[in-house]
Enzyme design. Structure first.
Site, PDB file in Angstrom:
ATOM      1  N   GLY A  22       0.804  -1.214   0.000  1.00  0.00           N
ATOM      2  CA  GLY A  22       0.000   0.000   0.000  1.00  0.00           C
ATOM      3  C   GLY A  22       0.836   1.262   0.000  1.00  0.00           C
ATOM      4  CB  THR A  25      -1.857   6.924  -1.469  1.00  0.00           C
ATOM      5  OG1 THR A  25      -2.448   8.157  -1.054  1.00  0.00           O
ATOM      6  CG2 THR A  25      -2.650   5.778  -0.867  1.00  0.00           C
ATOM      7  CB  SER A 146      -5.948   0.779  13.804  1.00  0.00           C
ATOM      8  OG  SER A 146      -6.901   1.765  14.152  1.00  0.00           O
ATOM      9  CE1 TYR A 172      -9.293  -0.419   9.927  1.00  0.00           C
ATOM     10  CE2 TYR A 172      -9.748   0.578  12.070  1.00  0.00           C
ATOM     11  CZ  TYR A 172      -8.924   0.423  10.974  1.00  0.00           C
ATOM     12  OH  TYR A 172      -7.719   1.097  10.914  1.00  0.00           O
TER      13      TYR A 172
END
Length: 316
Positions: A22, A25, A146, A172
Site C-alpha cells: 500500500g 499513497t 490501529s 475493522y
C-alpha cells in the site's frame, strides 16, 4: 532515548531491501519514501501499478513497483513468486496496506473485506516471503494496526466473515486486533531463530484516504474536528518507521504516537489491549488463518497454549 524520534533518527539503510504494501499513497507512501531516502532498495507493493509508478517517480533512490492485490490470494501468491524471482533477501516487510469501515463486501476468496485484506492477505504474504528473511540478521516484519483494535474488537470465531450480521466498525476492530495477535504469535515463533523479529505499529489518527468509508453520521463531526485530532501522513508514518529501523526495538513491541490517547505525536513504545495478548486466542487465530489461506509458515510455536504473553520491555 529521546521521545522526539523523527526520520532524522533513521540509520543508514544502504544495502537493505524493504517491501512496503500500500505504498502509493498515505502512510505507505511516506514510509517507503523515507526508507528510500536513507538508502534502502524499496519495493512498492500496490494494487494499482499506475499509481504505484507515479508514486515511485516522486521518490528519490532505488524504488520499484510490484502488483499486489491483498483481496486475492492468487494475487498474493503471484506477487510473492515475483519477489522471489527478483530478490535473494528481504530485510524489511512492512504490512501497511489496509481498508477501513467498508460496506459489507467480500474478497475474491469470499472473506469479509476488512478481515481478508488487513489480516489474511498480509498473513499469507508474510508466510510466503518469510524464508527470504530468516537468514538475514536484523530483518523485521512490521505490521500496521490501529487504535481501532480496542473498539468493539474481538475475534469472532463463530462468524469470522460476518455472514450473520455486519458492523463495519466492529469488523475493522477485529481485523486490527488480528494484526496484533498475528504479530505477537509470529514473534513467539521467530524467537528461536534469532535473526528476524515481528513488530507492530499504529499511526494514531492521520489524514489519509483510509477514512473515505467512514459512516455518514460520523463524517461531518470528524471533518469539523480534523484539524485538532489528526496529523499529516508523514507524522503518522513515524511509528512504523521507528518499528522498522530503530536499533533498540525488540521483537513483539508495539509503537504509536506519544501524545495524549496516542492520537498524535512522535513515536514511542505503547501497549495494546489486554485481549491482544491472549496466547490461546492468538494460536487459534493462527491455525484458522493457515487453514483459510492454505499458507504454512516455516516457523513453529514454542509457548504452550493458555498462557498470556506479556508485552516486551519498554525502550528507555
Amino acid at each position: 532515548m529521546s521521545e522526539k524520534w523523527t526520520t532524522a533518527n533513521i540509520p543508514d539503510q544502504r544495502g537493505r531491501v524493504a517491501v512496503v504494501t500500500g505504498a502509493n499513497t498515505g502512510l505507505g507512501y511516506e514510509t517507503a519514501k523515507a526508507l528510500a531516502e536513507r538508502g534502502a532498495s524499496v519495493v512498492l507493493a500496490v494494487r494499482d501499478v499506475g499509481k504505484g509508478e507515479r508514486a515511485a517517480a516522486r521518490m528519490a533512490g532505488d524504488v520499484t513497483v510490484l502488483a499486489l492485490d491483498l483481496t486475492s490470494l492468487d494475487s498474493v501468491r503471484t506477487a510473492a513468486a515475483e519477489l522471489r524471482s527478483r530478490l535473494d533477501r528481504i530485510d524489511l516487510l512492512i504490512n501497511n496496506a489496509g481498508v477501513m469501515y467498508t460496506p459489507k463486501q467480500t474478497t475474491r476468496d469470499g472473506f469479509e473485506t476488512q478481515f481478508g485484506t488487513n489480516h489474511l492477505g498480509h498473513f499469507a504474504l508474510t508466510g510466503l516471503l518469510l524464508d527470504l528473511m530468516l537468514p538475514v540478521p536484523g530483518s523485521r516484519v512490521v505490521t500496521v494496526s490501529s487504535t481501532g483494535h480496542r473498539i468493539r474488537a474481538a475475534i469472532h470465531f463463530d462468524d469470522l466473515q460476518w455472514e450473520r450480521s455486519y458492523s463495519r466498525v466492529a469488523a475493522y476492530g477485529q481485523s486490527k486486533l488480528a494484526n496484533l495477535m498475528f504479530t505477537y504469535e509470529l514473534q513467539r515463533r521467530l524467537a528461536a531463530h534469532g535473526t528476524t523479529v515481528a513488530v507492530a505499529a499504529h499511526p494514531g489518527i492521520s489524514s489519509t484516504e483510509l477514512a473515505r468509508n467512514t459512516p455518514a453520521a460520523l463524517r461531518l463531526p470528524i471533518t469539523w474536528l480534523a484539524p485538532l485530532i489528526t496529523q499529516v501522513p508523514a507524522m503518522g508514518a513515524l511509528p512504523t518507521l521507528r518499528a522498522a529501523t530503530d536499533p533498540a526495538v525488540l521483537g513483539g513491541q508495539y509503537y504509536g504516537p506519544g501524545g495524549r490517547n496516542e492520537i498524535m505525536g512522535h513515536p514511542r513504545l505503547v501497549t495494546s489491549s489486554p485481549e491482544s495478548y491472549e496466547v490461546a486466542v492468538q494460536q487459534r487465530l493462527w491455525a484458522v488463518s493457515e487453514d483459510l489461506t492454505q499458507v504454512k509458515f516455516p516457523v513453529v510455536p514454542v509457548v504452550p497454549s493458555g498462557r498470556t504473553a506479556e508485552p516486551a520491555s519498554r525502550v528507555k
